[in-house]
Motif scaffolding. Sequence first.
Motif, mmCIF file in Angstrom:
data_model
loop_
_atom_site.group_PDB
_atom_site.id
_atom_site.type_symbol
_atom_site.label_atom_id
_atom_site.label_comp_id
_atom_site.label_asym_id
_atom_site.label_seq_id
_atom_site.Cartn_x
_atom_site.Cartn_y
_atom_site.Cartn_z
ATOM 1 N N SER C 304 -6.640 -2.036 -4.744
ATOM 2 C CA SER C 304 -6.110 -1.283 -3.613
ATOM 3 C C SER C 304 -5.935 -2.256 -2.459
ATOM 4 O O SER C 304 -6.866 -2.978 -2.126
ATOM 5 C CB SER C 304 -7.122 -0.182 -3.269
ATOM 6 O OG SER C 304 -6.786 0.434 -2.061
ATOM 7 N N PHE C 305 -4.741 -2.309 -1.894
ATOM 8 C CA PHE C 305 -4.536 -3.288 -0.819
ATOM 9 C C PHE C 305 -3.734 -2.699 0.330
ATOM 10 O O PHE C 305 -3.075 -1.676 0.203
ATOM 11 C CB PHE C 305 -3.879 -4.564 -1.353
ATOM 12 C CG PHE C 305 -2.487 -4.375 -1.910
ATOM 13 C CD1 PHE C 305 -2.286 -3.948 -3.218
ATOM 14 C CD2 PHE C 305 -1.367 -4.650 -1.133
ATOM 15 C CE1 PHE C 305 -1.009 -3.787 -3.734
ATOM 16 C CE2 PHE C 305 -0.076 -4.500 -1.646
ATOM 17 C CZ PHE C 305 0.096 -4.063 -2.948
ATOM 18 N N ARG C 312 -0.834 1.581 2.740
ATOM 19 C CA ARG C 312 -1.764 1.573 1.618
ATOM 20 C C ARG C 312 -1.006 1.473 0.309
ATOM 21 O O ARG C 312 -0.201 2.340 -0.007
ATOM 22 C CB ARG C 312 -2.606 2.862 1.617
ATOM 23 C CG ARG C 312 -3.272 3.180 2.952
ATOM 24 C CD ARG C 312 -4.210 2.045 3.365
ATOM 25 N NE ARG C 312 -5.125 1.712 2.310
ATOM 26 C CZ ARG C 312 -6.313 2.274 2.163
ATOM 27 N NH1 ARG C 312 -6.725 3.180 3.019
ATOM 28 N NH2 ARG C 312 -7.090 1.939 1.166
ATOM 29 N N MET C 313 -1.264 0.437 -0.458
ATOM 30 C CA MET C 313 -0.562 0.230 -1.723
ATOM 31 C C MET C 313 -1.574 -0.104 -2.822
ATOM 32 O O MET C 313 -2.750 -0.309 -2.537
ATOM 33 C CB MET C 313 0.464 -0.887 -1.541
ATOM 34 C CG MET C 313 1.459 -0.532 -0.413
ATOM 35 S SD MET C 313 2.740 -1.765 -0.092
ATOM 36 C CE MET C 313 1.878 -2.807 1.099
ATOM 37 N N SER C 314 -1.120 -0.146 -4.049
ATOM 38 C CA SER C 314 -2.062 -0.448 -5.122
ATOM 39 C C SER C 314 -1.367 -1.096 -6.302
ATOM 40 O O SER C 314 -0.141 -1.043 -6.444
ATOM 41 C CB SER C 314 -2.766 0.833 -5.589
ATOM 42 O OG SER C 314 -1.838 1.674 -6.232
ATOM 43 N N MET C 315 -2.172 -1.686 -7.135
ATOM 44 C CA MET C 315 -1.676 -2.264 -8.369
ATOM 45 C C MET C 315 -2.749 -2.036 -9.423
ATOM 46 O O MET C 315 -3.939 -2.051 -9.110
ATOM 47 C CB MET C 315 -1.470 -3.757 -8.174
ATOM 48 C CG MET C 315 -0.978 -4.414 -9.430
ATOM 49 S SD MET C 315 -0.666 -6.162 -9.220
ATOM 50 C CE MET C 315 -0.258 -6.510 -10.952
ATOM 51 N N GLN C 316 -2.348 -1.800 -10.645
ATOM 52 C CA GLN C 316 -3.324 -1.698 -11.713
ATOM 53 C C GLN C 316 -2.788 -2.418 -12.929
ATOM 54 O O GLN C 316 -1.577 -2.526 -13.111
ATOM 55 C CB GLN C 316 -3.633 -0.235 -12.050
ATOM 56 C CG GLN C 316 -2.459 0.601 -12.418
ATOM 57 C CD GLN C 316 -2.864 2.044 -12.678
ATOM 58 O OE1 GLN C 316 -3.356 2.388 -13.744
ATOM 59 N NE2 GLN C 316 -2.646 2.892 -11.700
#
Lengths: 382, 382, 382, 382
Positions: C304-305, C312-316
Motif C-alpha cells: 500500500s503506497f 492512496r494506491m496499491s500493488m499486489q
Amino acid sequence: MAPTGLWLIGARGSVATTAVTGLLALRSGVVPPVGCVSAQQEFRDVPLPEWDEIRVGGHDIVDTPLEKRAELLTDSGVIPHRVFEAVRPTLSEVEREIRPGYHPATHSGTQADAARTLTDDITAFARRHGLARVVVVNVSSTEPVFPDLPEHDDLGALEAAMAVPGRTVLPPSSVAAYAAVRAGCPFVDFTPSTGLRLPALRELARRGGIPYAGSDGKTGETLVRSTLAPLFTTRALTVRSWAGTNLLGGGDGLTLADSEHAGSKLASKGRGLSTLLGQEVTAPLHIDNVPDLGEQKIAWDHVSFEGFLGARMSMQFTWTGYDSSLAAPLVLDLTRFAAAAQAAGEAGPLAPLAFFFKDPMGSTEHRLAEQFATLSSWAGTL
Amino acid sequence: MAPTGLWLIGARGSVATTAVTGLLALRSGVVPPVGCVSAQQEFRDVPLPEWDEIRVGGHDIVDTPLEKRAELLTDSGVIPHRVFEAVRPTLSEVEREIRPGYHPATHSGTQADAARTLTDDITAFARRHGLARVVVVNVSSTEPVFPDLPEHDDLGALEAAMAVPGRTVLPPSSVAAYAAVRAGCPFVDFTPSTGLRLPALRELARRGGIPYAGSDGKTGETLVRSTLAPLFTTRALTVRSWAGTNLLGGGDGLTLADSEHAGSKLASKGRGLSTLLGQEVTAPLHIDNVPDLGEQKIAWDHVSFEGFLGARMSMQFTWTGYDSSLAAPLVLDLTRFAAAAQAAGEAGPLAPLAFFFKDPMGSTEHRLAEQFATLSSWAGTL
Amino acid sequence: MAPTGLWLIGARGSVATTAVTGLLALRSGVVPPVGCVSAQQEFRDVPLPEWDEIRVGGHDIVDTPLEKRAELLTDSGVIPHRVFEAVRPTLSEVEREIRPGYHPATHSGTQADAARTLTDDITAFARRHGLARVVVVNVSSTEPVFPDLPEHDDLGALEAAMAVPGRTVLPPSSVAAYAAVRAGCPFVDFTPSTGLRLPALRELARRGGIPYAGSDGKTGETLVRSTLAPLFTTRALTVRSWAGTNLLGGGDGLTLADSEHAGSKLASKGRGLSTLLGQEVTAPLHIDNVPDLGEQKIAWDHVSFEGFLGARMSMQFTWTGYDSSLAAPLVLDLTRFAAAAQAAGEAGPLAPLAFFFKDPMGSTEHRLAEQFATLSSWAGTL
Amino acid sequence: MAPTGLWLIGARGSVATTAVTGLLALRSGVVPPVGCVSAQQEFRDVPLPEWDEIRVGGHDIVDTPLEKRAELLTDSGVIPHRVFEAVRPTLSEVEREIRPGYHPATHSGTQADAARTLTDDITAFARRHGLARVVVVNVSSTEPVFPDLPEHDDLGALEAAMAVPGRTVLPPSSVAAYAAVRAGCPFVDFTPSTGLRLPALRELARRGGIPYAGSDGKTGETLVRSTLAPLFTTRALTVRSWAGTNLLGGGDGLTLADSEHAGSKLASKGRGLSTLLGQEVTAPLHIDNVPDLGEQKIAWDHVSFEGFLGARMSMQFTWTGYDSSLAAPLVLDLTRFAAAAQAAGEAGPLAPLAFFFKDPMGSTEHRLAEQFATLSSWAGTL
C-alpha cells in the motif's frame, strides 16, 4: 408495521455509525437501498418496518460523538460527503438516545445491577417513543475468549453469581444479551463474542419466548468462501488447501491481530470452511493489523484443488471491501427481519437468518445460495 | 444399466483423449472419480451406466493416434505418468473405433451423403458392440460463426439443400448433430458451435423423440462467474463492471484468439453474465493465445461493485486450471445422464443439465447452486 | 580452471539434489544453463570452473539415496523425466562421496572431534580427486535460532569449549563452517542459519585468509521485493505497508512454519525491506506449511503506497515458483564465483556476492539491480 | 533559479489539473513533495527552479474551467478535499493564462497561422511574467496514429505545406511542438503522440539548439515492467510470455480502448518489453474502457517463465493507481530538469530523462534502476 426500535450495543462504533447514517439517509431518500437485502423485490410483501418506522438508540463505553465518528468515516471513504452533509443535523436525534455501556473495568456494582440498568435504558427508550418492540443488535468490538464457568449452564446459579459483588461471571456481550432478553427484546449478535451463546442465557430466552440470531456477520472473506466452496463440492473437485490472509486497518485490525481476541474470530471462520467442504483441509488463516488501510479490509485466499486424474489446479482471489459498508445494511436487515419474526410469534434461534452469519445459530448450512433460498421462503411465511 | 455407447465428435482432441484415458482408468480402478459429478453420493441411486458399461468410438478429421495424444497430455501435466502407463495398452480398443470425420474442405460429395456416412458409422458401432444406445458428444474445436440461412428454419428445405452437390448449407457441427439424430442418438454439444441449434434440426429431434443438451461446457472463468455472481445479487450489491482476460495455450488458444472463432465463444460467455446479474454491466472480455501455457488456462477477472451509501469495492480472482481435466469428467457425466434420460423416455432439450453449460439449452438459469439443485431433483426422477 | 570441488552440507536435500542433477545434466549437455547467472554473456571472460571441472560430495544426516530424492523431485515437477533418465546412472558418482553429517542428537563425542571428522572428509575428497580447491556450501534445513554464548566472541574460548565432552557450544551449521575453514575451504551459507556468522569463526577465517559468503539465498518473495522496492524509492512514492504471506510445502514448509525455526528466516527477510525502503513500514509476514503444494512456493505480497497529494494506491503480486529450481543454479554460481575468488587471493566476506542473498554479509546493498552491477564489475577483476 | 514557465498542452486535462493543483499546494506548503523525483535528497544540489519560481499557462481546446476539473478530481479521490479548498482561490491565477489550443476541426486558417498563434501565446506569457525560459509539456489526449508524409522528412517542404490553405500536414501535437521550438522552448512529450518525433521537427530543434524529451510518461504497468524485467534477465530466467490487461476509466479509457488511438500507445508499450528482455516474447496486451473506475487504472500482468532444468514458474501482479496522481509530479520534475538542462546549454534529445518515459527519445535503456542511476549522475553535472 408498528414503530420499531433498534438498540445498538457499541452504538458509536464504525458499523453502528454507518448503519445510523445510512438509515437516516434512506429515510430522507438521498440514497437507494444498495446492500440492503430486505429491500429487494423478493421481500416486497413481507411485513417489515419501513425506514421511517425505525428509531435508534444504544449503549457504548466510549464518548466520541456520533457526528465526529461519521465525519471520520466520511474522510475514509465509507460515507460520501453529500450523504454526511444531508444527515448531519439529524444525527443528534440518535446521539441523545445513547447511554453508557457496561464494562467490568469501569463498573463498580454487581453484574446484576449493571444488567438492570441496561434493561431499564432499553425499556425507557421503548416507552419514550411508543415502540411496539425493540431489536437489540451487538456491533461492539470482538471480545477476548471468556473462560467456561459452571454457572453458564444453569440460569439460577448464573443469576446468583451475578448478584455477588466483585464477581465477573459474564463477559460484557453476555450481560448485554441478558439485559436484552430481560427487556423482552430479540437479540442479534453481529460479532463472534459470547453474547447469548450460553445454555443459561438460551434457557432465559426460551422461557421468555424471545427470538434471537447470530453470530458474526458474514461480510468479507467468509462471504466469498461460502459462495465459492460449493463450486468445488458440486463439481466433485477435491480441495487440498485453502489458505487465507486478512489485512485490516481501523480498530478492528488492532483488536483482531491480537491473538487473544482473534481466537473467537478465527474459530468462527474455520468452523464454516470444513462444513462447506465436507472435509478437513489445510487452512492456515491470518488476521494482520495494517493501520494505513483505515476502514478497508483486504483478504487474499489461495485454494489448491485436485481434479480429474489428479490434475493440480488452483484459484486465488483478493477481496477489497469496506467492512462497515458491508455490515451496516445487514444490521438494518436483521433489525427488520427480527422485528417481523417477533411480531409473527417466533421464538428461539432464528435459523433462517443463517444467510447473514459466519457461525449461524440454529443452522449448519453455510452455503450462501441455500441460505438465501431458506431466508426467502421463511420470509414469505411471516 | 444396459451397454451404452459414447461417440465423440473430435475424438482425438485433448478433451476426448482425457475423457477416454480417464474412463479406462476408472474402469480399471487406478484412479478415484474426482471431478465426476455423477459419481457423487447424491446420484448413487440413479440408474446410470457404470464405467465398464460404456464403449467409446468417434469421428475426427485428424489422424494423430490417440496414444500419441495421450502421451502429449502426459507431458503437459493433464495425465499422470502412472495413469498413462496403466491404460496405454487399452487405448487401441478405442483407437479402432475412430472413423474419419466430416469437413467441407476434404469432402467432395453432398452434405446429405456425408451425414449418411456419419450415421452409418454410429449405427455400425452400436451394432458391433450390442449397445442399447449411443450418446453423441461434440468436443471438436470451436467453429467460426456460420451465417444464418433460410433453409435453417425448415427441415424440408434443409434436407433438399443438403442434397445439392457443392452446397455447404450446414457447418460441420450441425452435420454431425443431424447424423446423430438420424441415428436415434441423444446429442450433447460441449462446444459453442452451431450443432443442433437450428430450428430445422430441433424439429428433426422433436419428431424423433430425441433428447439433446448443450451448449459450451462450463469449465473455467464462467464456472466461477456463475458461482460468484449470486453473492452480489443476493446481497443487493451493485456490480459496476466485470472485466475478464483468458490466457489459453494449446490448440484452443490458437482457435479462440482468432476473432472469427471467438465470436461464438464470447457471445456465449456474455449472455450468461447479464442474466446472472439481472442487468447489463461493462464487461470487456478477452481470449489470448499464449502457447507456452500448454494445456493450462488462466483467467483473471476484476469485479468492481458498489455497496451501501455508494461505497466502491472490488474483487479479483485468478483461476489456473487444465481445461481438459475440467471438461473430460463432465463429458462422462453427460453421457451417463443423457443415456439415462433417453432410457427414461425424455425428449427435447434436457434443461436440468444446465449445470454443465455456459449457454444452457432449454433453461435461463445460470446460477450454479440452483442448477445443481435442479439436476439433483431431476436425476431422482429417472 | 583447475578441478574444483563442491561440498554440500545437506547433500541429500531438495536444493542439493537439484543442483547435483543439474550439474550432471549441464555437463552432458542435455539442458541449457537457464537460471545460471554465471553462464551469462557478462561473465564469459571470467576464469570460472567449467561444468566438467566441478566434482561434488557432501555431508548429510539422512540416508535416502540421491537417486530416490531425484525421483521424488521428478514427480513433483522440479526435474523433467528426460533429465532424470539422462543423469540417473551418474548420480551414483556423487552418492559415493556423501558422508554422514554432524548433528548433536546423533553424535556422542565432543564438537571438536566432530569438526575434525568433517574436515578430514573434505580433505580426503579433495585429495582423492586432485582438486585445487573445494567450496563448501550449506544448503541444509534452516536451524532454530541458537542462543548467544560468550565463547562465540573468542576463538580460544570457543575451541576450548568445543573440546569439553557433552558441551554443545555451536549449532551444526557453525560446526560445518568451522570444519570448512579448518580445511582451507571457502564457505557459502545459502541458509539463514548461524554458520560462520560468529566473531570467533570470522576471526578464524580472517587468520586463514579464507573467503566466505552468505547468507540465505534470495529466491522468491525477497527476490521480487528487492527488485520492486526501488520503484517506490526512486519515484519518491511512500510505502505505507508491505504485507506478505508465504505458502510452502515440502520439508521447508514444515520447518519454517514452526515459529522457532522461522525466527531466523523472518528476521532475515525483514532486515532487507526496511533497508530497501529507507524507513520502517508495517510489514506483517507469514510462512505457512501447506503440504499439498509439494516443492512449490507461493508468495502473495500487498503493498500500500501513497503518491502525489496523498493519493492512496496499491500493488499486489503472487509469485509461484519451485524453490529448488530457483536455488540450485545459484548454488552452482556461488561455487564458481567463490572458487574464482579464492584463486584470485580474495579473503573475508565476499560482498560482491550480495546479489545472491537475502541477508548479504559484508554489504548493506539490497537493491537487485545495484547488486548485479557490483557483481559484474567485481567479476571482471578476477 | 530564474523564474521559469511551464506551458501545458492540454492544460485543462486531468494530469494538467493535478499538476497545477499540486504545484500550488507545494508552493503554499500544505503538502510534502511525495511522488516528486526531483525533490529527493539526490538532487538537492542541482540548480532547479523552486516551486515558487514556476509560473503556469497553457493551451487547451476545451473550456471547462480548471476549478471545475479540480472539483471533479476531488470527488474521484485524486485531490484531497483540504488540498482543493486550500488552492481553490489561486487556481484562477493559472486559469487566466490558458489560451485556446489548436485542432484542425475547429481551425480555419493554415497550420502555419495556427503555429504562429501558439508561439505568440507562449512568448507573451513569458514576457508578461518576466520568465527566463518556458518549458512546454504535452499532456493532451493521445492522438490517433498520423500517416507518414514525405514533408515530415524535410523542414523546408514541411513549412511550405503548412502554409497551404486547407492542408493538414501535421497532427496537433506536432503543431504544438513546432510552435514550442519556434518560441525557443524545451518541448517535453508526456504522451505517445507524434509531437517532435519527425525528422523535420528534430532538425528545427537542432538548428535552434533546443533540448527536448519524451515520450509517453511511464506511470503504471510499464513502470512496473521496467522494474521487474531485470529480475528475470539478471537471474538468467527465460520469460516465455508476458500478458497484460489494463482497465481504465475516465477520458483516457474512452480514448485508448478505441483501437486507432491505442495504436501508438500499444506500440510504445511493446517496444520496451522486448528491449528489456533481450528477446521477443508472446505478449498480448489490452486496454479496456471501464468508465466506473473513474480516475483509477488497474493493470494485471501475468508472466510465465522457465527456470533451471526447464521448471515452469509464474508471477502475476495487479497495480491499482491513479494515473493523474502518478503523472502530475513527473510533469513538475520534467519541467525542472528541462529548464535546468536548457540553462546549462544542453540541446537535442535529453537521453538522461529516459527514467520518466515508456519510449525514451535518445536512449535504448528501459531498465528503471539503470535509468535512475543515469539521471542522478547527469543531474550532478548541471
